[in-house]
Write a protein that holds these residues in place. Structure first.
Motif, PDB file in Angstrom:
ATOM      1  N   GLY A  71      -8.530   9.827  42.728  1.00 60.08           N
ATOM      2  CA  GLY A  71      -8.785   8.426  43.022  1.00 60.08           C
ATOM      3  C   GLY A  71      -7.498   7.627  42.951  1.00 60.08           C
ATOM      4  O   GLY A  71      -6.429   8.159  42.651  1.00 60.08           O
ATOM      5  N   ALA A  72      -7.625   6.343  43.211  1.00 62.59           N
ATOM      6  CA  ALA A  72      -6.460   5.454  43.219  1.00 62.59           C
ATOM      7  C   ALA A  72      -6.086   5.060  41.797  1.00 62.59           C
ATOM      8  O   ALA A  72      -6.947   4.950  40.930  1.00 62.59           O
ATOM      9  CB  ALA A  72      -6.770   4.211  44.042  1.00 62.59           C
ATOM     10  N   PHE A  73      -4.784   4.856  41.564  1.00 63.27           N
ATOM     11  CA  PHE A  73      -4.323   4.397  40.264  1.00 63.27           C
ATOM     12  C   PHE A  73      -3.352   3.243  40.437  1.00 63.27           C
ATOM     13  O   PHE A  73      -2.767   3.042  41.505  1.00 63.27           O
ATOM     14  CB  PHE A  73      -3.646   5.521  39.467  1.00 63.27           C
ATOM     15  CG  PHE A  73      -2.263   5.868  39.950  1.00 63.27           C
ATOM     16  CD1 PHE A  73      -1.148   5.188  39.473  1.00 63.27           C
ATOM     17  CD2 PHE A  73      -2.071   6.865  40.886  1.00 63.27           C
ATOM     18  CE1 PHE A  73       0.121   5.494  39.926  1.00 63.27           C
ATOM     19  CE2 PHE A  73      -0.804   7.177  41.352  1.00 63.27           C
ATOM     20  CZ  PHE A  73       0.304   6.488  40.864  1.00 63.27           C
ATOM     21  N   ILE A  74      -3.180   2.488  39.377  1.00 60.41           N
ATOM     22  CA  ILE A  74      -2.142   1.473  39.275  1.00 60.41           C
ATOM     23  C   ILE A  74      -1.408   1.753  37.974  1.00 60.41           C
ATOM     24  O   ILE A  74      -2.033   2.025  36.947  1.00 60.41           O
ATOM     25  CB  ILE A  74      -2.715   0.043  39.247  1.00 60.41           C
ATOM     26  CG1 ILE A  74      -3.533  -0.245  40.505  1.00 60.41           C
ATOM     27  CG2 ILE A  74      -1.588  -0.991  39.092  1.00 60.41           C
ATOM     28  CD1 ILE A  74      -4.287  -1.559  40.452  1.00 60.41           C
ATOM     29  N   ALA A  75      -0.090   1.719  38.027  1.00 65.33           N
ATOM     30  CA  ALA A  75       0.729   1.950  36.835  1.00 65.33           C
ATOM     31  C   ALA A  75       1.895   0.979  36.860  1.00 65.33           C
ATOM     32  O   ALA A  75       2.231   0.421  37.911  1.00 65.33           O
ATOM     33  CB  ALA A  75       1.246   3.385  36.810  1.00 65.33           C
ATOM     34  N   ASP A  76       2.492   0.761  35.698  1.00 64.41           N
ATOM     35  CA  ASP A  76       3.745   0.014  35.704  1.00 64.41           C
ATOM     36  C   ASP A  76       4.870   0.947  35.279  1.00 64.41           C
ATOM     37  O   ASP A  76       4.665   1.914  34.558  1.00 64.41           O
ATOM     38  CB  ASP A  76       3.686  -1.272  34.878  1.00 64.41           C
ATOM     39  CG  ASP A  76       3.477  -1.072  33.401  1.00 64.41           C
ATOM     40  OD1 ASP A  76       3.029  -0.004  32.990  1.00 64.41           O
ATOM     41  OD2 ASP A  76       3.756  -2.013  32.646  1.00 64.41           O
ATOM     42  N   VAL A  77       6.037   0.664  35.794  1.00 67.30           N
ATOM     43  CA  VAL A  77       7.224   1.460  35.486  1.00 67.30           C
ATOM     44  C   VAL A  77       7.773   0.951  34.155  1.00 67.30           C
ATOM     45  O   VAL A  77       8.092  -0.225  34.024  1.00 67.30           O
ATOM     46  CB  VAL A  77       8.283   1.332  36.601  1.00 67.30           C
ATOM     47  CG1 VAL A  77       9.548   2.093  36.244  1.00 67.30           C
ATOM     48  CG2 VAL A  77       7.715   1.814  37.930  1.00 67.30           C
ATOM     49  N   VAL A  78       7.835   1.856  33.175  1.00 72.32           N
ATOM     50  CA  VAL A  78       8.305   1.455  31.845  1.00 72.32           C
ATOM     51  C   VAL A  78       9.694   2.003  31.518  1.00 72.32           C
ATOM     52  O   VAL A  78      10.325   1.551  30.570  1.00 72.32           O
ATOM     53  CB  VAL A  78       7.298   1.847  30.733  1.00 72.32           C
ATOM     54  CG1 VAL A  78       6.001   1.072  30.902  1.00 72.32           C
ATOM     55  CG2 VAL A  78       7.032   3.337  30.726  1.00 72.32           C
ATOM     56  N   ARG A  79      10.144   2.974  32.306  1.00 69.77           N
ATOM     57  CA  ARG A  79      11.467   3.534  32.051  1.00 69.77           C
ATOM     58  C   ARG A  79      11.993   4.202  33.315  1.00 69.77           C
ATOM     59  O   ARG A  79      11.250   4.871  34.029  1.00 69.77           O
ATOM     60  CB  ARG A  79      11.385   4.570  30.925  1.00 69.77           C
ATOM     61  CG  ARG A  79      12.731   5.091  30.494  1.00 69.77           C
ATOM     62  CD  ARG A  79      12.602   5.979  29.239  1.00 69.77           C
ATOM     63  NE  ARG A  79      13.628   6.982  29.314  1.00 69.77           N
ATOM     64  CZ  ARG A  79      13.434   8.262  29.570  1.00 69.77           C
ATOM     65  NH1 ARG A  79      12.224   8.730  29.732  1.00 69.77           N
ATOM     66  NH2 ARG A  79      14.434   9.092  29.642  1.00 69.77           N
TER      67      ARG A  79
END
Length: 121
Positions: A71-79
């Motif tokens: 399925g679709a995901f959303i993430a934020d770049v932390v490093r």
């Protein structure tokens, strides 16, 4: 009474809440093909660098898959390592923190981790 907030150590030590799982099992596609997942946990993943110009604080979207569930995901770049962008040398590693995952994908992640833990004991 004043309470001082605790700060995580800035010494490069592990700060993940959940143990990491090694390569395999999890597949991540950022929209241009599957990327190499170096390790992952319930909270995020560390992927091999891409040619995308991703910076800390950016959002990443795509498709995540484990077993036959996806399925679709959303993430934020932390490093991003190295922490600067040079178009001649893409980053070697990018760390993502999951912001939104499909419930069935998370269920499969838990099942895979449980099976791995049971098989290693």
């Amino acid at each position: 009474m004043d309470i001082e907030p605790t700060q995580p150590p800035d010494d490069g030590s592990e700060r993940r809440l959940h143990d990491r799982a090694a390569r395999g099992a999890l597949a991540v596609d950022l929209g241009f093909g599957e990327v190499d997942v170096l390790d992952w946990s319930y909270g995020g993943a560390r992927i091999a660098g891409t040619s995308l110009a991703l910076h800390v604080g950016d959002f990443a979207t795509g498709t995540i898959a484990i077993n036959a569930t996806h399925g679709a995901f959303i993430a934020d770049v932390v490093r991003v390592d190295p922490p600067y962008y040079d178009p001649r040398h893409p980053p070697t590693e990018i760390s993502l923190r999951w912001l939104d995952l499909p419930a069935d994908v998370l269920t499969q992640m838990i099942a895979v981790r449980s099976d791995t833990t049971l098989n290693n004991t």
